[in-house]
Design a protein around this motif. Structure first.
Motif: not given
Length: 116
Positions: A13-15, A23-24, A68-70
Motif C-alpha cells: 500500500h502506498p504511503n 491520483q485520488v 483504489l489501492r494504488e
C-alpha cells in the motif's frame, strides 16, 4: 509428503504522503470505483472482494480495486484466502481533509431522486 505452508500474503500500500490529489481524484472519477467506496463507507467495516454489488466482471473489479489501492483510498488484506477491503478513512482525512466525506455524501445524494 505435505507441501510446506506458504507464508502469509501481504499487499503493498502506498504511503499517502506520496499520493497526489490528482491520483485520488482520477481513482474516484469512475462510477464503479465510487460505488465500491460508497459501499465500504455505508458498511462501516471491511468487505470481502466478492461481496460488492457492481455491474462488472471479477477481473474488471480487480482492476478497480488496484486503482483504489494504488491511490491510497482502500487497504486490502487477506483473511485466509479471502481478500478484504477497508477504506483508509482516517489516513485520507489527514492527507485530504473532507475529501472522502464529500465523496460519500455526494454518492448518497446521487442515489436519491431529486424532486422537481
Amino acid at each position: 509428503m505435505p507441501r510446506p505452508r506458504a507464508a502469509g500474503r501481504t499487499i503493498a500500500h502506498p504511503n499517502l504522503s506520496a499520493v497526489s490529489l490528482q491520483q485520488v481524484l482520477d481513482a474516484l472519477v469512475d462510477p464503479v470505483r465510487r460505488a465500491v467506496v460508497t459501499q465500504l463507507g455505508r458498511a462501516g467495516e471491511e468487505i470481502s472482494c466478492g461481496s460488492f454489488d457492481v455491474p462488472v466482471s471479477v477481473s474488471t473489479l480487480t482492476h478497480h480495486f488496484n486503482v483504489l489501492r494504488e491511490a491510497g483510498v482502500i487497504r486490502q488484506y487477506y483473511v485466509g484466502t479471502t481478500k478484504m477491503n477497508a477504506l483508509r478513512s482516517e489516513e485520507m482525512q489527514e492527507r485530504f481533509p473532507g475529501l472522502l466525506s464529500a465523496v460519500l455524501a455526494a454518492s448518497g445524494s446521487d442515489a436519491q431522486p431529486t424532486e422537481a
